[in-house]
Write a protein that holds these residues in place. Structure first.
Motif, PDB file in Angstrom:
ATOM      1  N   TYR A 154       9.539   5.635  14.133  1.00 45.60           N
ATOM      2  CA  TYR A 154       8.265   6.341  14.251  1.00 45.60           C
ATOM      3  C   TYR A 154       8.423   7.705  14.933  1.00 45.60           C
ATOM      4  O   TYR A 154       7.874   8.715  14.470  1.00 45.60           O
ATOM      5  N   ARG A 155       9.168   7.775  16.002  1.00 40.68           N
ATOM      6  CA  ARG A 155       9.277   9.017  16.760  1.00 40.68           C
ATOM      7  C   ARG A 155      10.134  10.061  16.032  1.00 40.68           C
ATOM      8  O   ARG A 155       9.951  11.268  16.230  1.00 40.68           O
ATOM      9  N   GLN A 156      11.074   9.622  15.215  1.00 43.05           N
ATOM     10  CA  GLN A 156      11.951  10.564  14.527  1.00 43.05           C
ATOM     11  C   GLN A 156      11.349  11.124  13.237  1.00 43.05           C
ATOM     12  O   GLN A 156      11.843  12.113  12.699  1.00 43.05           O
ATOM     13  N   LEU A 157      10.309  10.472  12.698  1.00 44.55           N
ATOM     14  CA  LEU A 157       9.725  10.899  11.424  1.00 44.55           C
ATOM     15  C   LEU A 157       8.683  11.991  11.640  1.00 44.55           C
ATOM     16  O   LEU A 157       7.909  11.957  12.606  1.00 44.55           O
ATOM     17  N   SER A 158       8.666  12.934  10.714  1.00 47.30           N
ATOM     18  CA  SER A 158       7.646  13.972  10.767  1.00 47.30           C
ATOM     19  C   SER A 158       6.328  13.433  10.231  1.00 47.30           C
ATOM     20  O   SER A 158       6.278  12.362   9.607  1.00 47.30           O
ATOM     21  N   GLU A 159       5.276  14.192  10.488  1.00 48.67           N
ATOM     22  CA  GLU A 159       3.957  13.771   9.999  1.00 48.67           C
ATOM     23  C   GLU A 159       3.942  13.685   8.484  1.00 48.67           C
ATOM     24  O   GLU A 159       3.350  12.765   7.906  1.00 48.67           O
ATOM     25  N   GLU A 160       4.609  14.613   7.811  1.00 51.32           N
ATOM     26  CA  GLU A 160       4.658  14.604   6.346  1.00 51.32           C
ATOM     27  C   GLU A 160       5.390  13.360   5.838  1.00 51.32           C
ATOM     28  O   GLU A 160       4.962  12.735   4.861  1.00 51.32           O
ATOM     29  N   GLN A 161       6.478  12.982   6.501  1.00 48.91           N
ATOM     30  CA  GLN A 161       7.215  11.787   6.095  1.00 48.91           C
ATOM     31  C   GLN A 161       6.389  10.525   6.318  1.00 48.91           C
ATOM     32  O   GLN A 161       6.414   9.593   5.500  1.00 48.91           O
ATOM     33  N   LEU A 162       5.663  10.472   7.430  1.00 50.39           N
ATOM     34  CA  LEU A 162       4.807   9.308   7.692  1.00 50.39           C
ATOM     35  C   LEU A 162       3.722   9.174   6.630  1.00 50.39           C
ATOM     36  O   LEU A 162       3.447   8.058   6.145  1.00 50.39           O
ATOM     37  N   VAL A 163       3.108  10.302   6.277  1.00 45.65           N
ATOM     38  CA  VAL A 163       2.063  10.268   5.247  1.00 45.65           C
ATOM     39  C   VAL A 163       2.650   9.827   3.910  1.00 45.65           C
ATOM     40  O   VAL A 163       2.044   9.041   3.170  1.00 45.65           O
ATOM     41  N   GLN A 164       3.845  10.308   3.594  1.00 45.00           N
ATOM     42  CA  GLN A 164       4.486   9.948   2.328  1.00 45.00           C
ATOM     43  C   GLN A 164       4.792   8.455   2.266  1.00 45.00           C
ATOM     44  O   GLN A 164       4.548   7.793   1.256  1.00 45.00           O
ATOM     45  N   LEU A 165       5.332   7.911   3.350  1.00 40.48           N
ATOM     46  CA  LEU A 165       5.623   6.474   3.392  1.00 40.48           C
ATOM     47  C   LEU A 165       4.337   5.645   3.313  1.00 40.48           C
ATOM     48  O   LEU A 165       4.270   4.628   2.611  1.00 40.48           O
ATOM     49  N   ALA A 166       3.308   6.074   4.068  1.00 37.83           N
ATOM     50  CA  ALA A 166       2.038   5.346   4.043  1.00 37.83           C
ATOM     51  C   ALA A 166       1.395   5.410   2.664  1.00 37.83           C
ATOM     52  O   ALA A 166       0.792   4.424   2.201  1.00 37.83           O
ATOM     53  N   ASP A 167       1.515   6.555   1.992  1.00 36.87           N
ATOM     54  CA  ASP A 167       0.949   6.688   0.654  1.00 36.87           C
ATOM     55  C   ASP A 167       1.658   5.760  -0.321  1.00 36.87           C
ATOM     56  O   ASP A 167       1.027   5.159  -1.204  1.00 36.87           O
ATOM     57  N   GLY A 168       2.984   5.625  -0.171  1.00 39.70           N
ATOM     58  CA  GLY A 168       3.724   4.690  -1.022  1.00 39.70           C
ATOM     59  C   GLY A 168       3.295   3.255  -0.797  1.00 39.70           C
ATOM     60  O   GLY A 168       3.154   2.467  -1.742  1.00 39.70           O
ATOM     61  N   ILE A 169       3.070   2.903   0.470  1.00 40.44           N
ATOM     62  CA  ILE A 169       2.585   1.550   0.782  1.00 40.44           C
ATOM     63  C   ILE A 169       1.214   1.323   0.154  1.00 40.44           C
ATOM     64  O   ILE A 169       0.941   0.260  -0.416  1.00 40.44           O
ATOM     65  N   ARG A 170       0.346   2.327   0.236  1.00 39.82           N
ATOM     66  CA  ARG A 170      -0.994   2.198  -0.340  1.00 39.82           C
ATOM     67  C   ARG A 170      -0.935   1.998  -1.849  1.00 39.82           C
ATOM     68  O   ARG A 170      -1.638   1.140  -2.404  1.00 39.82           O
ATOM     69  N   GLU A 171      -0.090   2.783  -2.535  1.00 40.56           N
ATOM     70  CA  GLU A 171       0.016   2.667  -3.991  1.00 40.56           C
ATOM     71  C   GLU A 171       0.530   1.292  -4.403  1.00 40.56           C
ATOM     72  O   GLU A 171       0.000   0.663  -5.323  1.00 40.56           O
ATOM     73  N   ASP A 172       1.580   0.822  -3.722  1.00 37.60           N
ATOM     74  CA  ASP A 172       2.126  -0.493  -4.069  1.00 37.60           C
ATOM     75  C   ASP A 172       1.137  -1.612  -3.750  1.00 37.60           C
ATOM     76  O   ASP A 172       1.026  -2.593  -4.491  1.00 37.60           O
ATOM     77  N   ALA A 173       0.409  -1.477  -2.634  1.00 38.75           N
ATOM     78  CA  ALA A 173      -0.598  -2.488  -2.296  1.00 38.75           C
ATOM     79  C   ALA A 173      -1.719  -2.496  -3.326  1.00 38.75           C
ATOM     80  O   ALA A 173      -2.205  -3.567  -3.727  1.00 38.75           O
ATOM     81  N   GLY A 174      -2.123  -1.294  -3.790  1.00 35.17           N
ATOM     82  CA  GLY A 174      -3.144  -1.233  -4.837  1.00 35.17           C
ATOM     83  C   GLY A 174      -2.684  -1.872  -6.122  1.00 35.17           C
ATOM     84  O   GLY A 174      -3.452  -2.569  -6.807  1.00 35.17           O
ATOM     85  N   TRP A 175      -1.407  -1.652  -6.468  1.00 31.34           N
ATOM     86  CA  TRP A 175      -0.880  -2.286  -7.676  1.00 31.34           C
ATOM     87  C   TRP A 175      -0.862  -3.807  -7.538  1.00 31.34           C
ATOM     88  O   TRP A 175      -1.183  -4.542  -8.478  1.00 31.34           O
ATOM     89  N   LEU A 176      -0.486  -4.298  -6.343  1.00 30.49           N
ATOM     90  CA  LEU A 176      -0.468  -5.742  -6.109  1.00 30.49           C
ATOM     91  C   LEU A 176      -1.864  -6.333  -6.242  1.00 30.49           C
ATOM     92  O   LEU A 176      -2.039  -7.428  -6.794  1.00 30.49           O
ATOM     93  N   ILE A 177      -2.863  -5.628  -5.750  1.00 34.35           N
ATOM     94  CA  ILE A 177      -4.243  -6.103  -5.870  1.00 34.35           C
ATOM     95  C   ILE A 177      -4.631  -6.221  -7.341  1.00 34.35           C
ATOM     96  O   ILE A 177      -5.221  -7.216  -7.769  1.00 34.35           O
ATOM     97  N   GLY A 178      -4.287  -5.191  -8.132  1.00 31.68           N
ATOM     98  CA  GLY A 178      -4.584  -5.247  -9.559  1.00 31.68           C
ATOM     99  C   GLY A 178      -3.869  -6.381 -10.255  1.00 31.68           C
ATOM    100  O   GLY A 178      -4.431  -7.061 -11.115  1.00 31.68           O
TER     101      GLY A 178
END
Length: 353
Positions: A154-178
């Motif tokens: 967490y401390r080593q990642l930039s804000e852009e990297q955190l958003v990118q990882l979180a966005d990937g989690i959101r997309e995969d979670a949305g696909w799982l819901i579908g």
């Protein structure tokens, strides 16, 4: 259906078919003086009874009753039971054997059809289980890896990297819901005894609900909408029908390469509301077009993109839902490029009170 109710229905079918066959024999015998046709007609009645009822008991009882009916009305002395005459005894035995064999063969055929249907259901369940295990592994692994990366670094990642990882989690979670929604719909439609409960739904209300969900998942994708200006009400299961339209729209976004325009239109044709979802993308290969709505869960040995796999599952769900509503779904490539998927639903009957 409760067993006692089913027994009453099957008994009524048996008695009705026997009565119909007996009356037909009387009419033919009286009008055309062709009493020799009576045994053939009663055999036909027993055949229909064996096909329309469950188990062999109704066919066997019908065979015995048909023999009595032939002896009573179409063998000398007429309208009286007489098994003392050798001809009557032999005719009765032949009639009983023929009708009994007809009933047994018909029951065996129905049993084989039932076994085949159960085998197909078991095969589909097995394919479903393998497909779920296969398809869920990739997004779950991605979610686990991304979330672990966030927690551990967490401390080593930039804000852009955190958003990118979180966005990937959101997309995969949305696909799982579908995926889960599709699987639940398949089990709901295919389970024996489950019927679609139709409720009159406003077309405009249905489309608005679909667009709200679609824009949340694909905020950058525009859709051209064309629906009738007048009020249109359609009996349906709104939740399942929303899923049908969403699946088709998502397939277009994910698989129609080069797509610039996505269109959703509905028009009234007679007593049906016709839905069309069209795009101007790459279209569908001719080899896939024939079995497009029946590619439930084909498993491949090599790793595949789970979004590509969702096309077969989603369209299979659409086919099941539309059939459960009494309709049919078709797909065709457009001459100008792209694909158009079309299905029709019966509209609500007008109330003139």
């Amino acid at each position: 259906m409760k067993k006692w109710h089913k027994n009453i229905v099957d008994t009524a079918k048996m008695l009705g078919a026997l009565a119909g066959g007996f009356l037909l024999c009387l009419v033919i015998g009286t009008k055309y003086n062709a009493e020799a046709l009576a045994p053939a007609i009663m055999v036909m009645a027993v055949f229909f009874i064996a096909r329309m009822t469950d188990g062999m008991i109704y066919g066997i009882v019908a065979s015995f009753l048909s023999v009595l009916a032939i002896n009573f009305a179409f063998a000398f002395p007429y309208f009286a039971f007489n098994f003392s005459i050798p001809e009557n005894i032999i005719s009765a035995l032949i009639m009983l054997v023929v009708t009994g064999m007809t009933s047994a063969l018909t029951s065996q055929l129905k049993w084989q059809e039932r076994v085949k249907a159960e085998s197909n259901n078991e095969k589909m369940r097995g394919n479903l289980l393998r497909a779920v295990s296969h398809d869920l592994r990739t997004p779950l692994t991605t979610i686990y890896g991304s979330s672990s990366t966030i927690v551990e670094n967490y401390r080593q990642l930039s804000e852009e990297q955190l958003v990118q990882l979180a966005d990937g989690i959101r997309e995969d979670a949305g696909w799982l819901i579908g995926m889960v929604e599709n699987i639940l719909s398949i089990t709901r439609i295919d389970n024996e005894g489950v019927k679609i409960v139709k409720t009159p739904i406003s077309l405009e209300e249905l489309i608005d609900s679909v667009l709200m969900k679609f824009k949340k998942r694909y905020p950058n994708q525009k859709i051209q909408i064309a629906i009738p200006d007048e009020f249109v009400s359609i009996p349906m299961d709104a939740v399942l029908m929303e899923q049908v339209i969403m699946n088709i729209l998502e397939n277009a976004v994910q698989h129609a390469k080069g797509m610039q325009n996505l269109e959703l239109s509905v028009f009234v044709l007679g007593n049906k509301a016709v839905f069309e979802i069209c795009d101007d993308g790459c279209g569908i290969e001719k080899e896939r077009m024939k079995g497009l709505f029946h590619e439930f869960f084909s498993i491949q040995d090599t790793p595949v993109d789970h979004q590509k796999k969702s096309m077969g599952i989603g369209l299979a769900v659409c086919d099941s839902i539309i059939k459960a509503h009494g309709g049919a779904i078709t797909a065709e490539n457009r001459k100008s490029g792209g694909c158009c998927i079309r299905f029709a639903l019966d509209m609500e009957e007008p109330n003139y009170e």
